[in-house]
Design an enzyme around this catalytic site. Structure first.
Site, mmCIF file in Angstrom:
data_model
loop_
_atom_site.group_PDB
_atom_site.id
_atom_site.type_symbol
_atom_site.label_atom_id
_atom_site.label_comp_id
_atom_site.label_asym_id
_atom_site.label_seq_id
_atom_site.Cartn_x
_atom_site.Cartn_y
_atom_site.Cartn_z
ATOM 1 N N PHE A 117 1.302 -15.488 5.771
ATOM 2 C CA PHE A 117 1.876 -13.871 5.346
ATOM 3 C C PHE A 117 1.649 -13.373 6.724
ATOM 4 C CE2 PHE A 117 1.157 -10.276 2.307
ATOM 5 C CZ PHE A 117 1.281 -11.695 1.148
ATOM 6 N N GLN A 237 0.850 3.112 6.572
ATOM 7 C CA GLN A 237 1.613 2.244 6.800
ATOM 8 C C GLN A 237 3.258 1.813 5.519
ATOM 9 O OE1 GLN A 237 0.239 -2.226 5.158
ATOM 10 N NE2 GLN A 237 1.051 -2.538 7.427
ATOM 11 N N HIS A 239 5.623 -0.007 4.225
ATOM 12 C CA HIS A 239 5.840 -1.873 3.944
ATOM 13 C C HIS A 239 7.753 -2.326 3.980
ATOM 14 C CE1 HIS A 239 6.028 -5.922 1.922
ATOM 15 N NE2 HIS A 239 5.066 -5.822 2.145
ATOM 16 N N LEU A 249 7.408 -2.308 -4.732
ATOM 17 C CA LEU A 249 7.214 -3.481 -3.759
ATOM 18 C C LEU A 249 7.259 -5.044 -4.007
ATOM 19 C CD1 LEU A 249 5.237 -3.370 -1.149
ATOM 20 C CD2 LEU A 249 3.837 -5.269 -2.146
ATOM 21 N N GLU A 252 5.287 -8.962 0.846
ATOM 22 C CA GLU A 252 5.116 -9.897 2.061
ATOM 23 C C GLU A 252 5.103 -11.520 1.864
ATOM 24 O OE1 GLU A 252 3.445 -8.111 4.786
ATOM 25 O OE2 GLU A 252 2.495 -10.020 5.845
ATOM 26 N N ARG A 283 3.676 -5.336 9.637
ATOM 27 C CA ARG A 283 4.820 -4.259 8.488
ATOM 28 C C ARG A 283 5.785 -3.898 9.761
ATOM 29 N NH1 ARG A 283 0.743 -4.410 3.380
ATOM 30 N NH2 ARG A 283 1.529 -6.684 3.114
ATOM 31 N N HIS A 370 3.272 2.648 1.959
ATOM 32 C CA HIS A 370 2.465 1.607 1.107
ATOM 33 C C HIS A 370 0.749 1.705 1.722
ATOM 34 C CE1 HIS A 370 1.868 -2.307 -0.259
ATOM 35 N NE2 HIS A 370 0.711 -2.674 0.321
ATOM 36 N N ARG A 412 -2.177 -2.079 9.218
ATOM 37 C CA ARG A 412 -2.772 -3.253 8.508
ATOM 38 C C ARG A 412 -2.184 -4.195 8.246
ATOM 39 N NH1 ARG A 412 -2.884 -5.113 3.169
ATOM 40 N NH2 ARG A 412 -1.749 -2.795 2.100
HETATM 41 C C1 FAD Z 1 1.743 -2.558 -4.970
HETATM 42 C C2 FAD Z 1 1.409 -3.093 -4.278
HETATM 43 C C3 FAD Z 1 0.596 -4.456 -3.495
HETATM 44 C C4 FAD Z 1 -0.241 -4.745 -2.370
HETATM 45 N N1 FAD Z 1 -0.528 -6.367 -2.306
HETATM 46 C C5 FAD Z 1 -2.092 -6.483 -1.412
HETATM 47 C C6 FAD Z 1 -2.147 -7.702 -1.238
HETATM 48 O O1 FAD Z 1 -1.397 -8.713 -1.724
HETATM 49 N N2 FAD Z 1 -2.317 -8.115 -0.861
HETATM 50 C C7 FAD Z 1 -3.538 -6.993 0.186
HETATM 51 O O2 FAD Z 1 -4.763 -6.928 1.174
HETATM 52 N N3 FAD Z 1 -3.947 -5.706 -0.709
HETATM 53 C C8 FAD Z 1 -2.667 -5.386 -1.304
HETATM 54 N N4 FAD Z 1 -1.997 -3.643 -1.229
HETATM 55 C C9 FAD Z 1 -3.678 -3.146 -0.917
HETATM 56 C C10 FAD Z 1 -4.674 -2.597 -2.252
HETATM 57 O O3 FAD Z 1 -3.978 -3.759 -3.396
HETATM 58 C C11 FAD Z 1 -4.829 -1.853 -2.203
HETATM 59 O O4 FAD Z 1 -5.212 -1.176 -0.857
HETATM 60 C C12 FAD Z 1 -6.403 -1.927 -2.662
HETATM 61 O O5 FAD Z 1 -6.578 -2.538 -4.443
HETATM 62 C C13 FAD Z 1 -7.197 -0.262 -3.175
HETATM 63 O O6 FAD Z 1 -8.201 -0.610 -3.830
HETATM 64 P P1 FAD Z 1 -9.449 -0.153 -4.723
HETATM 65 O O7 FAD Z 1 -10.443 -0.561 -4.857
HETATM 66 O O8 FAD Z 1 -9.531 1.090 -2.734
HETATM 67 O O9 FAD Z 1 -7.922 1.493 -5.153
HETATM 68 P P2 FAD Z 1 -7.621 1.426 -6.829
HETATM 69 O O10 FAD Z 1 -7.688 -0.193 -6.857
HETATM 70 O O11 FAD Z 1 -7.145 2.739 -6.577
HETATM 71 O O12 FAD Z 1 -8.964 2.443 -7.255
HETATM 72 C C14 FAD Z 1 -9.328 3.608 -7.005
HETATM 73 C C15 FAD Z 1 -9.988 4.370 -8.425
HETATM 74 O O13 FAD Z 1 -10.673 5.548 -8.106
HETATM 75 C C16 FAD Z 1 -10.409 6.450 -9.392
HETATM 76 N N5 FAD Z 1 -10.001 7.494 -8.905
HETATM 77 C C17 FAD Z 1 -9.421 7.963 -8.052
HETATM 78 N N6 FAD Z 1 -9.021 9.458 -8.049
HETATM 79 C C18 FAD Z 1 -10.096 9.665 -9.314
HETATM 80 C C19 FAD Z 1 -10.830 10.808 -8.970
HETATM 81 N N7 FAD Z 1 -10.560 11.992 -8.869
HETATM 82 N N8 FAD Z 1 -11.296 10.378 -10.399
HETATM 83 C C20 FAD Z 1 -12.173 9.316 -10.751
HETATM 84 N N9 FAD Z 1 -11.810 8.446 -10.222
HETATM 85 C C21 FAD Z 1 -10.738 8.266 -9.179
HETATM 86 C C22 FAD Z 1 -9.300 5.015 -9.892
HETATM 87 O O14 FAD Z 1 -9.392 5.764 -11.244
HETATM 88 C C23 FAD Z 1 -9.332 3.985 -9.754
HETATM 89 O O15 FAD Z 1 -9.782 2.947 -11.065
HETATM 90 C C24 FAD Z 1 -1.272 -3.702 -2.176
HETATM 91 C C25 FAD Z 1 -1.033 -2.606 -3.267
HETATM 92 C C26 FAD Z 1 -0.247 -2.175 -3.919
HETATM 93 C C27 FAD Z 1 0.420 -0.635 -4.078
#
Ligand code: FAD
Length: 597
Positions: A117, A237, A239, A249, A252, A283, A370, A412
């Site tokens: 990666f 970031q 991407h 997306l 990568e 990136r 991203h 990142r």
């Molecule tokens: C398309 C894509 C591909 C990616 N691929 C990778 C990868 O391969 N490897 C990697 O390391 N990272 C990757 N990333 C980044 C990574 O996936 C995210 O940064 C990470 O999953 C975020 O996780 P989280 O638990 O912080 O938030 P999330 O998984 O988004 O969860 C947020 C939660 O908060 C809740 N929420 C938000 N606002 C409120 C509110 N006001 N009240 C109540 N609930 C709320 C939502 O319901 C949700 O359950 C990718 C991101 C994207 C967009």
């Protein structure tokens, strides 16, 4: 009067970080998760590429190399103590996920498979190392499903489709949150000893983005309104490989599997910008290279896009040129079937949205907004810190993309967010439960729903001269054009003024739906307010930072300036006023050097 609930620990968000926190907190404390989405619909489920950990299953690797790569990838803005902690914990975190039943892709002898990666290297040779552990191209989906099942098994309590709108702080301590139940429109007060925000990112403030519709930055905006600073918001970031125009997306991992980027002249342009690791440079480096290629007129059809080619002919040709081999020393030659088995979902997106079969044709790609490196400042136990001296706010935690530990600094590395979720989600959960077990409930304020009531009344009584959709699209275009991959003083000043104008106009919005059941017009109006707040903080923080570092690239200040800017930004919001402060970066072993790839 609103419904009142009492828990030791409240987790806001049911994504990877929230579920990990809940799983660990609920071992010793009464814990509930509040999520605006049904948890398995969280954005973590969209993560494709993998989770980085130096297991060394396929070739030599070490957590120290992972640490150094992350420090370097962060453009030396990441805090080295936290990075070292994360990279060392990553190995056990991945094994824990395996033991919970996560169906990782396997090597022939049954161990967790790993792939290269961007920015992850063998620190001796400088060549890419296979560090990303994956489950085909749906690693995040598998993490989310696995953690959700574990939470259900352990009787974690969920309030699904409840949207948190406010944080209650009493006597400088967390006391709970206020949420609206989307199905009924009723307000609920969650009285808690500890609150963990795990609400994900805010990429929807840019026009072209890989982020889900839910990525409106609720957690950052709620805490900022309650006087908590936001850290390093200028670092966002882009991407390099979003699907042209749509922003969806293309992981990568496609380049990890051998995909090559070409400009309109058919040149492999990354050779010029990162002679050693080329298409696997970090990136920020590739997105900037695309911008420079566009400026030189080398984008395809003058439409600011490039080609990502993962057809077997191209992969095999360049693997030979680069001397890439398989672990057993044989040449790295792939077939269409092998590519399909490694990136099935990507192939599906390309066919569905572009009519392109990636095993036969190149994929048109362009930079897409991203990932938020900035967010709510925390220490490595997820505890929110509120000033330049890192003073902890008792009972308040943040983890995942909403938080800024900071392990990602100015940029990142791929696969490091999923690691961040599981490592810091776990520690936030454990620490919050320990804190709650030693603390009493702070009494609730006399009128806990006051701010939310006022906000809702304002939306209902607006003049109706402005519309949410129009302000939202103007905001996204402004941010993409002027606070995007490249920035200048002029573009940033323009953005600050424009966002202020949009904030004025936002006060004229009226919610016309007077219903209570799933009043999404109301919630989208509120979310737009969050995005306007974060856009302002981002533009003001970016205007002040007169250097280029990681995801923040100033055309007028192209060099990194360690003398004046090796420091984290803290931004406090008060209406339209953003006050900036700074705190030092933690440096342990690695003195800042120029980044070359
Ligand atoms: C398309 C894509 C591909 C990616 N691929 C990778 C990868 O391969 N490897 C990697 O390391 N990272 C990757 N990333 C980044 C990574 O996936 C995210 O940064 C990470 O999953 C975020 O996780 P989280 O638990 O912080 O938030 P999330 O998984 O988004 O969860 C947020 C939660 O908060 C809740 N929420 C938000 N606002 C409120 C509110 N006001 N009240 C109540 N609930 C709320 C939502 O319901 C949700 O359950 C990718 C991101 C994207 C967009």
């Amino acid at each position: 009067m609103a419904n009142i609930h009492q828990f030791d620990v409240i987790v806001v968000g049911g994504g990877g970080a929230g579920l990990m926190a809940a799983l660990n907190a609920s071992k010793t404390a009464r814990t509930a998760v509040i999520s605006k989405l049904y948890p398995v619909r969280s954005h973590t489920g969209a993560a494709q590429g993998g989770i980085g950990a130096a297991l060394g299953n396929i070739e030599e690797d070490s957590p120290d190399w992972h640490t150094f790569d992350t420090v370097k990838g962060s453009d030396y803005l990441g805090d080295q103590d936290a990075i070292e902690f994360m990279c060392h914990e990553a190995v056990q975190a991945v094994l824990d996920l395996e033991h919970m039943g996560l169906p990782f892709t396997r090597t022939a002898d049954g161990r967790i498979a790993q792939r290269p990666f961007g920015g992850h290297t063998n620190n001796v040779t400088g060549k890419p190392v296979r560090r990303s552990c994956y489950a085909a191209d749906r690693t995040g989906h598998m993490i989310l499903q696995t953690l959700y099942q574990q939470c259900i098994k352990n009787n974690t309590l969920f309030y699904d489709e409840f949207q948190v709108m406010d944080l209650l702080l009493v006597d400088g301590k967390a006391a709970g949150v206020v949420a609206v139940e989307l199905a009924t429109g009723e307000l609920h007060v969650f009285h808690a000893k500890a609150v963990i925000f795990a609400t994900g990112g805010h990429g929807r403030i840019w026009e072209i983005t890989s982020n889900a519709y839910a990525y409106t930055g609720d957690g950052c905006a709620i805490t900022a309104r309650r006087g908590i600073p936001l850290e390093d918001m200028e670092f966002f970031q882009f991407h390099p490989t979003g699907i042209f125009k749509l922003g969806i997306l293309i992981t990568e991992a496609v380049r990890g599997e051998g995909g090559i980027l070409f400009n309109a002249k058919g040149e492999r342009f990354m050779e010029k910008y990162a002679p050693r690791i080329k298409d696997l440079a970090s990136r920020d480096v590739i997105s900037r290279a695309m911008y420079l290629e566009t400026r030189a007129g080398n984008d395809v059809n003058g439409q600011r896009f490039f080609y990502l080619d993962v057809t077997p002919e191209t992969v095999n040709k360049y693997a030979d040129l680069d001397g890439r081999t398989r672990p057993d020393g044989t040449p790295y030659h792939v077939t269409a079937a092998e590519i399909m088995s490694k990136i099935p979902d990507i192939a599906d997106f390309c066919l569905t949205y572009l009519g392109v079969d990636p095993t036969r044709q190149p994929i048109p790609v362009q930079p897409t907004a991203h990932y938020a490196m900035g967010g709510i400042p925390t220490d490595k136990y997820g505890r929110v810190v509120v000033d330049e001296k890192n003073t902890v706010l008792p009972g308040l935690y943040a983890a995942g993309e909403v938080a800024c530990v900071s392990v990602h600094g100015a940029n990142r590395l791929g696969t490091n967010s999923l690691v961040d979720l599981v490592v810091f989600g776990k520690h936030a959960g454990l620490d919050a439960a320990a804190y709650a077990n030693g603390a009493d409930f702070t009494p609730l304020p006399a009128n806990p729903t006051e701010l939310v009531d006022e906000t809702i009344a304002r939306f209902q009584n607006g003049s109706g001269k402005e519309r949410v959709a129009k302000i939202g699209s103007e905001l996204r275009a402004e941010m993409f054009d002027n606070v995007g991959v490249f920035r200048t003083q002029e573009s940033l000043e323009h953005a600050v003024e424009k966002v202020k104008e949009l904030r004025e106009r936002y006060l004229q919005v009226k919610v016309t739906d007077s219903g209570k059941i799933f009043n999404m017009e109301m919630m989208q109006t509120w979310e737009l307010g969050n995005m306007l707040d974060l856009a302002l903080v981002t533009a003001v923080s970016a205007l002040a930072r007169t250097e280029s570092r990681g995801g923040h690239a100033r055309d007028d200040f192209p060099a990194r300036d360690d003398v004046n800017w090796l420091k984290h930004t803290l931004a406090w919001m008060n209406g339209d006023q953003v006050t900036l402060g700074y705190k030092p970066v933690v440096i342990t072993k690695y003195m800042p050097k120029e980044r070359t790839y």
